[in-house]
Design an enzyme around this catalytic site. Structure first.
Site, PDB file in Angstrom:
ATOM      1  N   CYS A 159      -7.130  13.995  92.110  1.00  0.00           N
ATOM      2  CA  CYS A 159      -6.232  15.158  92.165  1.00  0.00           C
ATOM      3  C   CYS A 159      -5.762  15.444  90.729  1.00  0.00           C
ATOM      4  CB  CYS A 159      -5.008  14.838  93.006  1.00  0.00           C
ATOM      5  SG  CYS A 159      -5.390  14.328  94.668  1.00  0.00           S
ATOM      6  N   ARG A 200     -10.331  19.089  89.565  1.00  0.00           N
ATOM      7  CA  ARG A 200     -10.048  17.761  90.120  1.00  0.00           C
ATOM      8  C   ARG A 200      -9.664  17.823  91.594  1.00  0.00           C
ATOM      9  NH1 ARG A 200      -9.171  13.759  86.373  1.00  0.00           N
ATOM     10  NH2 ARG A 200      -7.922  12.601  87.855  1.00  0.00           N
ATOM     11  N   TRP A 211      -7.032  16.911  96.035  1.00  0.00           N
ATOM     12  CA  TRP A 211      -8.340  16.633  96.638  1.00  0.00           C
ATOM     13  C   TRP A 211      -8.031  15.612  97.733  1.00  0.00           C
ATOM     14  CZ3 TRP A 211     -13.132  18.662  96.194  1.00  0.00           C
ATOM     15  CH2 TRP A 211     -14.179  17.976  96.787  1.00  0.00           C
ATOM     16  N   ASN A 244      -1.788  10.889  92.064  1.00  0.00           N
ATOM     17  CA  ASN A 244      -3.260  10.880  92.085  1.00  0.00           C
ATOM     18  C   ASN A 244      -3.702   9.446  92.272  1.00  0.00           C
ATOM     19  OD1 ASN A 244      -5.994  11.246  91.726  1.00  0.00           O
ATOM     20  ND2 ASN A 244      -5.873  11.196  89.496  1.00  0.00           N
ATOM     21  N   GLY A 245      -4.482   9.199  93.340  1.00  0.00           N
ATOM     22  CA  GLY A 245      -4.959   7.830  93.585  1.00  0.00           C
ATOM     23  C   GLY A 245      -4.980   7.548  95.069  1.00  0.00           C
ATOM     24  N   GLU A 255     -34.732   8.607  94.171  1.00  0.00           N
ATOM     25  CA  GLU A 255     -33.559   9.282  93.583  1.00  0.00           C
ATOM     26  C   GLU A 255     -33.808   9.565  92.109  1.00  0.00           C
ATOM     27  OE1 GLU A 255     -31.163  10.839  94.581  1.00  0.00           O
ATOM     28  OE2 GLU A 255     -29.799  10.964  92.890  1.00  0.00           O
ATOM     29  N   LYS A 305     -33.801  13.321  90.408  1.00  0.00           N
ATOM     30  CA  LYS A 305     -32.970  13.666  89.240  1.00  0.00           C
ATOM     31  C   LYS A 305     -33.824  14.271  88.138  1.00  0.00           C
ATOM     32  CE  LYS A 305     -29.100  13.218  90.603  1.00  0.00           C
ATOM     33  NZ  LYS A 305     -29.572  13.380  91.909  1.00  0.00           N
ATOM     34  N   GLU A 354     -35.064  17.827  89.271  1.00  0.00           N
ATOM     35  CA  GLU A 354     -34.081  18.918  89.403  1.00  0.00           C
ATOM     36  C   GLU A 354     -33.401  19.228  88.070  1.00  0.00           C
ATOM     37  OE1 GLU A 354     -30.698  18.271  91.966  1.00  0.00           O
ATOM     38  OE2 GLU A 354     -30.678  16.139  91.585  1.00  0.00           O
ATOM     39  N   HIS A 414     -53.522   3.697  97.747  1.00  0.00           N
ATOM     40  CA  HIS A 414     -53.998   4.496  98.903  1.00  0.00           C
ATOM     41  C   HIS A 414     -54.119   5.959  98.528  1.00  0.00           C
ATOM     42  CE1 HIS A 414     -53.603   0.952 101.394  1.00  0.00           C
ATOM     43  NE2 HIS A 414     -52.410   0.749 100.876  1.00  0.00           N
ATOM     44  N   LYS A 463     -24.945  23.638  94.539  1.00  0.00           N
ATOM     45  CA  LYS A 463     -24.285  22.340  94.764  1.00  0.00           C
ATOM     46  C   LYS A 463     -24.314  21.975  96.245  1.00  0.00           C
ATOM     47  CE  LYS A 463     -22.232  18.617  93.672  1.00  0.00           C
ATOM     48  NZ  LYS A 463     -23.034  17.553  93.027  1.00  0.00           N
TER      49      LYS A 463
HETATM   50  C1  AGP Z   1     -28.911  16.022  94.505  1.00  0.00           C
HETATM   51  O1  AGP Z   1     -28.764  15.855  93.120  1.00  0.00           O
HETATM   52  C2  AGP Z   1     -28.915  17.483  94.901  1.00  0.00           C
HETATM   53  N1  AGP Z   1     -27.757  18.137  94.426  1.00  0.00           N
HETATM   54  C3  AGP Z   1     -29.192  17.683  96.390  1.00  0.00           C
HETATM   55  O2  AGP Z   1     -30.360  16.989  96.727  1.00  0.00           O
HETATM   56  C4  AGP Z   1     -28.079  17.193  97.340  1.00  0.00           C
HETATM   57  O3  AGP Z   1     -28.007  15.791  97.327  1.00  0.00           O
HETATM   58  C5  AGP Z   1     -28.426  17.653  98.760  1.00  0.00           C
HETATM   59  O4  AGP Z   1     -28.470  19.061  98.773  1.00  0.00           O
HETATM   60  C6  AGP Z   1     -27.442  17.147  99.821  1.00  0.00           C
HETATM   61  O5  AGP Z   1     -26.166  17.629  99.549  1.00  0.00           O
HETATM   62  P1  AGP Z   1     -24.929  16.996 100.390  1.00  0.00           P
HETATM   63  O6  AGP Z   1     -24.820  15.572  99.999  1.00  0.00           O
HETATM   64  O7  AGP Z   1     -23.741  17.813  99.982  1.00  0.00           O
HETATM   65  O8  AGP Z   1     -25.250  17.146 101.846  1.00  0.00           O
END
Ligand code: AGP
Length: 598
Positions: free
Chosen positions: A2, A26, A73, A99-100, A471, A475, A478, A494, A593
């Site tokens: 927060c 925040r 938050w 905040n915490g 993962e 990264k 993207e 394979h 996002k």
């Molecule tokens: C990950 O870096 C991406 N931003 C994307 O794959 C994200 O993880 C995915 O869209 C799921 O989002 P969520 O965790 O808000 O459901």
């Protein structure tokens, strides 16, 4: 996470509103301001973001020269007016912004209720003004009453305290959550981060853990909560505005990578009751579902449940859930979503519920759609994540799922107490280990430089680190737009190995675990075909360091924790490749996002 802002200066209400606006990243689900005007403490707060609040309240029309504000938050207690900060004591003369995450607030609140205190919210924070009220009633100063309250409380707390009985000072206290203090020509200020203070002063000090400060115009007195005086150490901050907003980091993503330890520590403070309730709800066949990075957390957790508890829980991409899963009556689905708004995941959970499954939500966003859809939910404590790429929210998902796994193992009698407490000790220690890895992660930059012009890469591992490899590949894709594919190293022969030729980049996640020997075999297969090997290895693994072209070392941890420490160098690799390619890691093309469309 927060935002707190306090000041003693002219037009304090307007200055507080401006400060909160700078702290909005925040937290932005509710907001409030408390000021002292005409000797009385005035409080305005509401659910919602800052701009509509400011339009309704119009702080510039309130005459006051001291006040505190908060932008929330939500961690405990859904976003609503009653749960917004600042919170008051029974007399309405003490206001606290916090905040915490407080760990022992339930037992403290029980005692306060027994002693006749009345509560207006169901937040953890509200116990603080009531404890301070008791200290004042016992004849303590506001500072000493705050220090006494801090000694009774366990957990992370940065607080600003305002009292109409002390109309020219604000008391601040800090433990784990950040709190900065600024002294300028026109007043004194406190805030959750430095950028919010910079329009008013560049002379800043960061309070240290378990310190209490009394700030007044032109002066600050600091001591430990034990009462030992501390000499305030102010430094001049030379940041330009854009960088300041990111806390001195060039990008939100890098800032959020560095926030991972505190985010994990906060997530390790999940009330046991929440974990217990969720673990006891895991009946029948258990599925995990998520998208993107959240799916990778599901995959890692599936390996952890299998390896540690011999419990077979199945990870399923949310977008494939309805085509893959039909056996749901009396079973359980754990939905993982940072935003809590991913349409694929919500759709999978609605489908599961409609077919008789129990739903457990794991999200970073309280009061998001997934929380109302779930029979119970666990809220990770990552705080808002501005960068599109999931970083700290991924590690907090792993931490939450690992806690759930240990709790489920204990409740199911699959983990002896002694073993579980040892594993929990390792889990509690992993944020500090991650801190060390993050501190060294800039060392990846030369490796990123070496491979930044590649057109594609494989990310390979075995066991739980297949999730880490996937993962890492996500990264890199993207953020840098380099094609990358993560998959089980054993699969290479394979088919995929046909792509490998001279200089092809293979990134291996190869810590010292039960699959290391077989991973070495895969590494040699790739090397024999001219591939370049960049490997994440356990500290001191000289054998792997002699095989790979480049390595990054991580500390040894129990196998189920390797995704936490091994993901960090891969986040850094993707970040630096993107930066070296002249891209903005915070705003990768084509992405949002939260993907709220199917
Ligand atoms: C990950 O870096 C991406 N931003 C994307 O794959 C994200 O993880 C995915 O869209 C799921 O989002 P969520 O965790 O808000 O459901």
């Amino acid at each position: 996470m927060c935002g707190i802002f306090g000041c003693i200066c002219s037009s304090a209400p307007r200055v507080i509103a401006d400060g909160l606006k700078r702290l909005e990243y925040r937290g932005y689900d509710s907001v409030g301001i408390a000021v002292i005007s005409g000797g009385r403490l005035l409080l305005e707060k509401d659910k919602g973001m800052i701009d509509p609040f400011v339009r309704r309240v119009d702080p510039s029309r309130i005459s006051a020269e001291i006040g505190i504000g908060h932008t929330r938050w939500a961690t405990h207690g859904a976003p609503c007016k009653e749960n917004a900060h600042p919170h008051l004591d029974c007399t309405g003369t003490i206001a606290v912004a916090h905040n915490g995450v407080l760990e022992n607030f339930l037992e403290i609140k029980e005692g306060l209720l027994k002693r006749g205190h009345r509560f207006a919210s169901n937040t953890d924070t509200e116990v603080i003004p009531h404890l301070i009220e008791e200290g004042i009633r016992d004849g303590l100063s506001l500072k000493s009453a705050t220090a006494r309250a801090a000694k009774m409380i366990k957990g992370a707390m940065a607080i600003a305290v305002l009292s109409s009985a002390l109309p020219d000072s604000i008391v601040c206290m800090k433990r784990e959550s950040p709190l900065a203090i600024g002294i300028g020509k026109k007043g004194a200020y406190c805030a959750s981060d430095v950028p919010a203070l910079l329009p008013y002063t560049d002379m800043i000090m960061q309070l240290q853990d378990d310190q209490v400060a009394v700030i007044s115009r032109g002066q600050v007195a600091v001591e430990t909560i034990a009462g030992k005086p501390v000499k305030p150490r102010f430094i001049k901050i030379e940041w330009e505005a854009g960088v300041a907003e990111k806390g001195g980091y060039p990008h939100f993503m890098l800032k959020e990578m560095h926030e991972q330890p505190i985010a994990m520590r906060s997530t390790l403070k999940l009330p046991h009751g929440f974990l217990d309730r969720a673990s006891r709800m895991m009946e029948g066949r258990v599925y995990l579902t998520g998208s993107g990075t959240s799916y990778h957390a599901c995959l890692a957790s599936s390996y952890a449940f299998s390896k540690m508890l011999c419990m077979d829980i199945r990870p399923v991409y949310s977008s494939e859930f309805q085509d893959l899963v039909c056996d749901l009556e009396g079973n359980t689905v754990i939905g993982v979503s940072q935003s809590g708004e991913t349409a694929d995941t919500l759709s999978a959970l609605r489908y599961a519920k409609s077919r008789g499954a129990k739903v457990i939500g794991i999200t970073n966003t309280l009061a998001s759609s997934i929380t109302s859809l779930s029979d119970t939910y666990i809220c990770t404590q990552g705080g808002p994540e501005i960068g599109v790429a999931a970083t700290k929210t991924f590690l907090t998902q792993l931490i939450a799922l690992d806690q759930l796994m240990l709790r489920a193992g204990l409740n199911a009698g699959r983990l002896p107490e002694g073993v579980a407490s040892g594993l929990l000790a390792s889990l509690n220690g992993v944020p500090s280990l991650a801190e060390g890895v993050i501190r060294r992660s800039e060392g990846i930059r030369p490796i990123a430089q070496k491979y930044s012009s590649r057109r594609s890469a494989y990310f390979l591992a075995r066991g739980i680190n297949v999730a880490t490899a996937m993962e890492g590949a996500l990264k890199l894709k993207e953020l840098s737009y380099m094609h990358a594919e993560g998959y089980p190293a054993g699969e290479s022969k394979h088919g995929p190995i046909s792509l490998v030729e001279g200089d092809f980049l293979c990134v291996f996640v190869a810590p010292r675990d039960s699959s290391r020997g077989r991973v070495i075999g895969n590494m040699m297969e790739m090397k024999a075909r001219g591939a370049r090997i960049f490997a994440v290895v356990t500290e001191g693994d000289d054998e792997l360091k002699s095989i790979a072209d480049d390595t990054f070392e991580v500390p040894p941890v129990p196998e189920f924790l390797n995704p936490v420490v091994c993901t960090i160098p891969l986040q850094a690799f993707a970040y630096y490749v993107a930066v070296l390619r002249g891209l903005d890691p915070d705003k990768p093309r084509n992405l949002a996002k939260s993907v709220t469309v199917l």
